[in-house]
Design a protein around this motif. Structure first.
Motif, PDB file in Angstrom:
ATOM      1  N   ALA A  84       0.796  -1.255  -0.131  1.00  0.00           N
ATOM      2  CA  ALA A  84       0.044  -0.090  -0.167  1.00  0.00           C
ATOM      3  C   ALA A  84       0.834   1.369  -0.017  1.00  0.00           C
ATOM      4  CB  ALA A  84      -0.909   0.085   1.099  1.00  0.00           C
ATOM      5  N   LEU A  85       1.970   1.440   0.445  1.00  0.00           N
ATOM      6  CA  LEU A  85       2.727   2.318   0.710  1.00  0.00           C
ATOM      7  C   LEU A  85       4.244   2.318  -0.295  1.00  0.00           C
ATOM      8  CD1 LEU A  85       2.718   2.747   4.610  1.00  0.00           C
ATOM      9  CD2 LEU A  85       1.772   4.234   2.974  1.00  0.00           C
ATOM     10  N   ASN A  86       4.046   1.400  -1.178  1.00  0.00           N
ATOM     11  CA  ASN A  86       5.033   1.241  -2.245  1.00  0.00           C
ATOM     12  C   ASN A  86       6.614   1.043  -1.580  1.00  0.00           C
ATOM     13  OD1 ASN A  86       3.314   1.315  -4.277  1.00  0.00           O
ATOM     14  ND2 ASN A  86       3.199   3.548  -4.151  1.00  0.00           N
ATOM     15  N   LYS A  87       6.561   0.123  -0.386  1.00  0.00           N
ATOM     16  CA  LYS A  87       8.029   0.066   0.166  1.00  0.00           C
ATOM     17  C   LYS A  87       8.502  -1.064   0.066  1.00  0.00           C
ATOM     18  CE  LYS A  87       7.974   3.860   2.826  1.00  0.00           C
ATOM     19  NZ  LYS A  87       9.054   4.742   2.819  1.00  0.00           N
ATOM     20  N   GLN A  88       8.250  -1.658  -1.206  1.00  0.00           N
ATOM     21  CA  GLN A  88       8.936  -3.046  -1.479  1.00  0.00           C
ATOM     22  C   GLN A  88      10.328  -2.983  -1.566  1.00  0.00           C
ATOM     23  OE1 GLN A  88       6.425  -1.806  -3.220  1.00  0.00           O
ATOM     24  NE2 GLN A  88       4.703  -3.096  -3.632  1.00  0.00           N
ATOM     25  N   GLU A  89      10.909  -1.793  -2.305  1.00  0.00           N
ATOM     26  CA  GLU A  89      12.294  -1.857  -2.326  1.00  0.00           C
ATOM     27  C   GLU A  89      13.148  -1.188  -0.836  1.00  0.00           C
ATOM     28  OE1 GLU A  89      14.102  -2.378  -5.128  1.00  0.00           O
ATOM     29  OE2 GLU A  89      11.963  -2.976  -6.112  1.00  0.00           O
ATOM     30  N   SER A  90      12.268  -0.877   0.027  1.00  0.00           N
ATOM     31  CA  SER A  90      12.958  -0.373   1.163  1.00  0.00           C
ATOM     32  C   SER A  90      12.796  -1.261   2.547  1.00  0.00           C
ATOM     33  CB  SER A  90      12.711   0.996   1.626  1.00  0.00           C
ATOM     34  OG  SER A  90      11.309   1.065   1.567  1.00  0.00           O
ATOM     35  N   ILE A  91      11.586  -2.050   2.468  1.00  0.00           N
ATOM     36  CA  ILE A  91      11.350  -2.872   3.448  1.00  0.00           C
ATOM     37  C   ILE A  91      11.135  -4.395   3.190  1.00  0.00           C
ATOM     38  CG2 ILE A  91       9.721  -3.415   5.631  1.00  0.00           C
ATOM     39  CD1 ILE A  91       8.568  -0.381   5.446  1.00  0.00           C
ATOM     40  N   HIS A  92      11.925  -5.181   3.699  1.00  0.00           N
ATOM     41  CA  HIS A  92      12.126  -6.667   3.100  1.00  0.00           C
ATOM     42  C   HIS A  92      11.968  -7.433   4.615  1.00  0.00           C
ATOM     43  CE1 HIS A  92      14.047  -5.257  -0.069  1.00  0.00           C
ATOM     44  NE2 HIS A  92      14.946  -4.605   0.617  1.00  0.00           N
ATOM     45  N   TYR A  93      10.793  -8.338   4.478  1.00  0.00           N
ATOM     46  CA  TYR A  93      10.205  -9.142   5.753  1.00  0.00           C
ATOM     47  C   TYR A  93      10.824 -10.431   5.617  1.00  0.00           C
ATOM     48  CZ  TYR A  93       6.598 -11.504   2.947  1.00  0.00           C
ATOM     49  OH  TYR A  93       5.918 -11.915   2.012  1.00  0.00           O
ATOM     50  N   HIS A  94      10.866 -11.107   6.747  1.00  0.00           N
ATOM     51  CA  HIS A  94      11.292 -12.429   6.805  1.00  0.00           C
ATOM     52  C   HIS A  94      10.366 -13.024   7.808  1.00  0.00           C
ATOM     53  CE1 HIS A  94      15.267 -11.484   4.902  1.00  0.00           C
ATOM     54  NE2 HIS A  94      14.848 -10.356   5.585  1.00  0.00           N
ATOM     55  N   ASN A  95       9.635 -14.246   7.607  1.00  0.00           N
ATOM     56  CA  ASN A  95       8.676 -14.664   8.808  1.00  0.00           C
ATOM     57  C   ASN A  95       9.276 -15.908   9.226  1.00  0.00           C
ATOM     58  OD1 ASN A  95       5.583 -16.608   8.322  1.00  0.00           O
ATOM     59  ND2 ASN A  95       6.537 -15.660   9.877  1.00  0.00           N
ATOM     60  N   GLU A  96      10.363 -15.490  10.142  1.00  0.00           N
ATOM     61  CA  GLU A  96      11.175 -16.344  10.886  1.00  0.00           C
ATOM     62  C   GLU A  96      11.837 -15.734  12.294  1.00  0.00           C
ATOM     63  OE1 GLU A  96      14.819 -17.848   9.193  1.00  0.00           O
ATOM     64  OE2 GLU A  96      14.547 -16.272   7.833  1.00  0.00           O
ATOM     65  N   ASN A  97      12.271 -16.313  13.123  1.00  0.00           N
ATOM     66  CA  ASN A  97      12.621 -16.046  14.363  1.00  0.00           C
ATOM     67  C   ASN A  97      13.981 -15.487  13.931  1.00  0.00           C
ATOM     68  OD1 ASN A  97      14.101 -15.778  16.833  1.00  0.00           O
ATOM     69  ND2 ASN A  97      12.125 -16.709  17.663  1.00  0.00           N
ATOM     70  N   PHE A  98      14.387 -14.235  14.294  1.00  0.00           N
ATOM     71  CA  PHE A  98      15.615 -13.687  14.021  1.00  0.00           C
ATOM     72  C   PHE A  98      16.708 -14.414  15.022  1.00  0.00           C
ATOM     73  CE2 PHE A  98      19.137 -11.009  15.685  1.00  0.00           C
ATOM     74  CZ  PHE A  98      19.942 -10.775  14.329  1.00  0.00           C
ATOM     75  N   TYR A  99      16.549 -14.459  16.165  1.00  0.00           N
ATOM     76  CA  TYR A  99      17.563 -15.093  17.081  1.00  0.00           C
ATOM     77  C   TYR A  99      17.880 -16.599  16.838  1.00  0.00           C
ATOM     78  CZ  TYR A  99      16.352 -10.636  19.356  1.00  0.00           C
ATOM     79  OH  TYR A  99      15.689  -9.513  19.772  1.00  0.00           O
ATOM     80  N   ASN A 100      16.956 -17.214  16.164  1.00  0.00           N
ATOM     81  CA  ASN A 100      17.260 -18.697  15.803  1.00  0.00           C
ATOM     82  C   ASN A 100      17.537 -18.939  14.312  1.00  0.00           C
ATOM     83  OD1 ASN A 100      16.630 -19.847  18.351  1.00  0.00           O
ATOM     84  ND2 ASN A 100      14.357 -19.700  17.834  1.00  0.00           N
TER      85      ASN A 100
END
Length: 220
Positions: A84-100
């Motif tokens: 919706a905010l056209n942030k595909q180039e600046s915000i990348h998501y990872h559906n996982e636990n960072f610490y593991n």
């Protein structure tokens, strides 16, 4: 065309997210572990930074209806907010636990807001979680942590050691030879829990620290 504003289920980002974004170099690569539906990612991305969001709970990635105080509250999810905010180039998501996860990517800045206390991270000690963050911060990079402290009840049952800091504990994880303290405050006053949010919490004190990782030339 005006961008459609889709708020986080948590409401507005904490003001410190904007402050932190202004204090690190432009176009920095920033890590935000456990950012739910982009609770702070969008605020930090407004300063032209590139963001990696880690969120282990799929309910915050896509649309979901939460039951809060016996009422339904809809969340559009991180994916829809990014589009919706056209942030595909600046915000990348990872559906996982960072610490593991096994990622060894390094960052110019790390913004940690209550991440250390989530139930999904409770199997790891605070020491392990802090070390994981320290390991992926570049020299001269900045780390900001907003964290929970036990209140006057020091019970390890009520406030598990893996999830709540004791007074003056966190600063001991950073030795002065390798870290430059920018600010550190602990507030020993109970605050009311925020209403209408889809996370569980206990009454607690809070603290925050901002610290810079020294370069090798500074400590040799």
């Amino acid at each position: 065309m005006k961008k459609k504003r889709i708020p986080s289920i948590f409401g507005e980002a904490a003001k410190i997210a904007y402050v932190f974004a202004d204090e690190i170099p432009k176009k920095s690569h920033v890590l935000i572990p456990d950012d739910y539906d982009g609770r702070h990612a969008f605020a930090i991305s407004t300063r032209d930074h590139i963001i990696d969001v880690y969120e282990p709970d799929e309910r915050y990635i896509n649309e979901h209806t939460f039951i809060i105080n016996d009422k339904e509250k809809n969340s559009c999810g991180l994916v829809k907010r990014i589009k919706a905010l056209n942030k595909q180039e600046s915000i990348h998501y990872h559906n996982e636990n960072f610490y593991n996860c096994k990622s060894t990517k390094l960052y110019d800045g790390i913004f940690v807001y209550e991440s250390l206390h989530r139930e999904s991270n409770a199997s790891l000690t605070l020491f392990e979680k802090i070390n994981r963050l320290k390991d992926v911060l570049k020299p001269n990079g900045q780390l900001y942590i907003y964290y929970h402290l036990v209140n006057q009840d020091e019970s390890f049952v009520t406030y598990p050691y893996n999830s709540y800091f004791r007074r003056h504990e966190l600063i001991k994880y950073f030795d002065k030879d390798h870290w430059e303290l920018i600010k550190h405050i602990e507030r020993y006053k109970l605050r009311p829990l925020p209403p209408n949010q889809p996370i569980e919490s206990k009454e607690h004190y809070i603290g925050y620290i901002q610290i810079r990782k020294k370069t090798q030339n500074e400590y040799e």
